[in-house]
Write a protein that holds these residues in place. Structure first.
Motif, PDB file in Angstrom:
ATOM      1  N   VAL A 156      -4.309  -6.591  -2.844  1.00 12.70           N
ATOM      2  CA  VAL A 156      -5.123  -7.558  -2.107  1.00 12.70           C
ATOM      3  C   VAL A 156      -5.482  -8.706  -3.040  1.00 12.70           C
ATOM      4  O   VAL A 156      -6.053  -8.478  -4.095  1.00 12.70           O
ATOM      5  CB  VAL A 156      -6.419  -6.895  -1.580  1.00 12.70           C
ATOM      6  N   LEU A 162      -6.421  -0.489  -4.961  1.00 13.28           N
ATOM      7  CA  LEU A 162      -5.720  -1.619  -4.342  1.00 13.28           C
ATOM      8  C   LEU A 162      -5.545  -2.810  -5.281  1.00 13.28           C
ATOM      9  O   LEU A 162      -5.212  -3.899  -4.838  1.00 13.28           O
ATOM     10  CB  LEU A 162      -6.461  -2.042  -3.073  1.00 13.28           C
ATOM     11  N   ALA A 166      -8.590  -2.331   3.209  1.00  9.76           N
ATOM     12  CA  ALA A 166      -8.268  -3.326   2.189  1.00  9.76           C
ATOM     13  C   ALA A 166      -9.228  -4.507   2.204  1.00  9.76           C
ATOM     14  O   ALA A 166      -9.454  -5.138   1.180  1.00  9.76           O
ATOM     15  CB  ALA A 166      -6.832  -3.830   2.390  1.00  9.76           C
ATOM     16  N   VAL A 172       0.848  -1.195   0.000  1.00  4.23           N
ATOM     17  CA  VAL A 172       0.000   0.000   0.000  1.00  4.23           C
ATOM     18  C   VAL A 172       0.883   1.244   0.000  1.00  4.23           C
ATOM     19  O   VAL A 172       0.690   2.150  -0.799  1.00  4.23           O
ATOM     20  CB  VAL A 172      -0.962   0.010   1.207  1.00  4.23           C
TER      21      VAL A 172
END
Length: 105
Positions: free
Chosen positions: A38, A34, A74, A13
């Motif tokens: 993830v 993201l 996330a 991140v």
């Protein structure tokens, strides 16, 4: 370390605007993209932990347990849910809109 994949997400991140960090999401002020940070394995593990907490402590309703590397949402357990409570009330929640929210922005 028990869950190294969660700790590894923080470096993926990164700090907002820093080279190599998760980029600012287009057209969503205060959010980060993201994609690639993830993966399904991490989400599945996070959901498993949430389910274990719920069943171990006999929790009827969980509003949100969040995984927030570097203050960016996330993963959320439960992401979506409709549940009939023992009182007969029906609770519906949808936490999808919080994914990517940069809480430190």
């Amino acid at each position: 370390e028990k869950y190294p994949q969660f700790r590894a997400m923080a470096s993926k991140v990164g700090k907002r605007g820093e080279l190599g960090s998760a980029p600012i999401a287009c057209q969503r002020d205060g959010y980060r993209n993201l994609t690639g940070v993830v993966d399904k394995e991490v989400i599945d593990l996070f959901n498993e932990i949430g389910e274990d907490l719920r069943s171990t402590y006999e929790i009827e309703i969980v509003m949100a347990i969040e995984l927030e590397p570097k203050g960016v949402v996330a993963a959320i357990y439960p992401l979506t849910e409709t549940k009939t409570l023992s009182s007969g009330n029906i609770v519906t929640q949808d936490n999808r809109g919080a994914i990517g929210l940069d809480l430190l922005h």
